[in-house]
Design a protein around this motif. Structure first.
Motif, mmCIF file in Angstrom:
data_model
loop_
_atom_site.group_PDB
_atom_site.id
_atom_site.type_symbol
_atom_site.label_atom_id
_atom_site.label_comp_id
_atom_site.label_asym_id
_atom_site.label_seq_id
_atom_site.Cartn_x
_atom_site.Cartn_y
_atom_site.Cartn_z
ATOM 1 N N LEU A 63 0.791 -1.231 0.000
ATOM 2 C CA LEU A 63 0.000 0.000 0.000
ATOM 3 C C LEU A 63 0.825 1.284 0.000
ATOM 4 O O LEU A 63 0.340 2.329 -0.416
ATOM 5 C CB LEU A 63 -0.957 0.002 1.198
ATOM 6 N N THR A 64 2.073 1.211 0.449
ATOM 7 C CA THR A 64 2.917 2.421 0.471
ATOM 8 C C THR A 64 4.015 2.404 -0.570
ATOM 9 O O THR A 64 4.577 3.449 -0.894
ATOM 10 C CB THR A 64 3.598 2.597 1.847
ATOM 11 N N GLY A 65 4.365 1.221 -1.070
ATOM 12 C CA GLY A 65 5.482 1.103 -1.995
ATOM 13 C C GLY A 65 6.829 1.171 -1.298
ATOM 14 O O GLY A 65 7.871 1.155 -1.942
ATOM 15 N N ARG A 66 6.821 1.227 0.036
ATOM 16 C CA ARG A 66 8.073 1.322 0.792
ATOM 17 C C ARG A 66 8.814 -0.024 0.745
ATOM 18 O O ARG A 66 8.252 -1.048 1.093
ATOM 19 C CB ARG A 66 7.805 1.705 2.237
ATOM 20 N N PRO A 67 10.076 -0.015 0.349
ATOM 21 C CA PRO A 67 10.828 -1.267 0.252
ATOM 22 C C PRO A 67 11.383 -1.721 1.602
ATOM 23 O O PRO A 67 11.434 -0.954 2.562
ATOM 24 C CB PRO A 67 11.972 -0.917 -0.703
ATOM 25 N N LEU A 68 11.804 -2.969 1.638
ATOM 26 C CA LEU A 68 12.519 -3.530 2.784
ATOM 27 C C LEU A 68 14.006 -3.581 2.444
ATOM 28 O O LEU A 68 14.371 -3.907 1.319
ATOM 29 C CB LEU A 68 12.068 -4.963 3.071
ATOM 30 N N ARG A 69 14.840 -3.301 3.418
ATOM 31 C CA ARG A 69 16.280 -3.517 3.234
ATOM 32 C C ARG A 69 16.502 -5.037 3.260
ATOM 33 O O ARG A 69 15.697 -5.794 3.792
ATOM 34 C CB ARG A 69 17.076 -2.837 4.354
ATOM 35 N N ALA A 70 17.609 -5.475 2.703
ATOM 36 C CA ALA A 70 17.905 -6.907 2.622
ATOM 37 C C ALA A 70 17.859 -7.570 3.999
ATOM 38 O O ALA A 70 17.321 -8.670 4.147
ATOM 39 C CB ALA A 70 19.266 -7.129 1.969
ATOM 40 N N SER A 71 18.391 -6.905 5.017
ATOM 41 C CA SER A 71 18.397 -7.495 6.363
ATOM 42 C C SER A 71 16.976 -7.675 6.902
ATOM 43 O O SER A 71 16.686 -8.674 7.563
ATOM 44 C CB SER A 71 19.232 -6.643 7.318
ATOM 45 N N GLU A 72 16.086 -6.730 6.616
ATOM 46 C CA GLU A 72 14.685 -6.878 7.024
ATOM 47 C C GLU A 72 14.025 -8.027 6.266
ATOM 48 O O GLU A 72 13.271 -8.816 6.840
ATOM 49 C CB GLU A 72 13.885 -5.607 6.711
ATOM 50 N N ALA A 73 14.311 -8.102 4.971
ATOM 51 C CA ALA A 73 13.731 -9.155 4.147
ATOM 52 C C ALA A 73 14.181 -10.528 4.637
ATOM 53 O O ALA A 73 13.402 -11.478 4.639
ATOM 54 C CB ALA A 73 14.121 -8.949 2.681
ATOM 55 N N GLU A 74 15.425 -10.624 5.090
ATOM 56 C CA GLU A 74 15.904 -11.886 5.642
ATOM 57 C C GLU A 74 15.176 -12.202 6.952
ATOM 58 O O GLU A 74 14.754 -13.335 7.186
ATOM 59 C CB GLU A 74 17.411 -11.824 5.887
ATOM 60 N N ARG A 75 15.003 -11.186 7.790
ATOM 61 C CA ARG A 75 14.322 -11.400 9.071
ATOM 62 C C ARG A 75 12.891 -11.895 8.856
ATOM 63 O O ARG A 75 12.396 -12.740 9.605
ATOM 64 C CB ARG A 75 14.308 -10.097 9.870
#
Length: 154
Positions: free
Chosen positions: A63-75
């Motif tokens: 809904l916001t288009g805000r991305p995740l950093r790689a470390s967040e995506a791993e978490r």
């Protein structure tokens, strides 16, 4: 297997979400940016992201288009491994080597279980079918002989 060496936004993330394994370099960001340009992630991204992430995280990204950093995506489980910048391809190749070291038939059957609507039934049927393959015989023999297996398939 996806090796992410640069930002993965929009349709690129939809492609990555269809991969079984993902390695990302630490500087990478992943996001569905379609809403920022009056579009909808219609190539399966919304559905796959909603299945892969907790609803609150998926909703924020969609809904916001805000991305995740790689470390967040791993978490959150979108990425299997985060590596230093410049090491993504080597890490993905090493992961591929691990998969290739396994029984090809067992890998195929395991993927079928992961995709099945009834995983318990698929696992039982897959195990029954696998037990009579050359791979199974080689796996048992290699274990008994204390050596690495030499897969021949089927």
């Amino acid at each position: 297997i996806a090796a992410l060496t640069g930002d993965v936004l929009g349709t690129a993330l939809e492609v990555v979400l269809a991969c079984h394994l993902v390695v990302a370099e630490e500087q990478v960001e992943l996001g569905l940016s379609q809403v920022l340009s009056a579009k909808v992630a219609a190539a399966g991204g919304i559905t796959r992201l909603h299945e892969a992430l907790p609803p609150a995280v998926a909703h924020r990204m969609v809904l916001t288009g805000r991305p995740l950093r790689a470390s967040e995506a791993e978490r959150w489980g979108l990425v299997n491994e985060v590596v230093a910048t410049g090491e993504g391809l080597d890490a993905a190749r090493a992961l591929a080597d691990e998969v290739v070291a396994a029984s090809p038939e067992a890998v195929r059957r395991s993927l079928a279980v992961l995709a099945a609507e009834d995983p318990e039934r698929a696992a039982s049927e897959g195990l029954d079918a696998l037990l009579v393959t050359n791979d199974a015989a080689e796996g048992y023999t290699a274990t008994l002989e204390g050596r690495s297996p030499h897969w021949r398939g089927q």
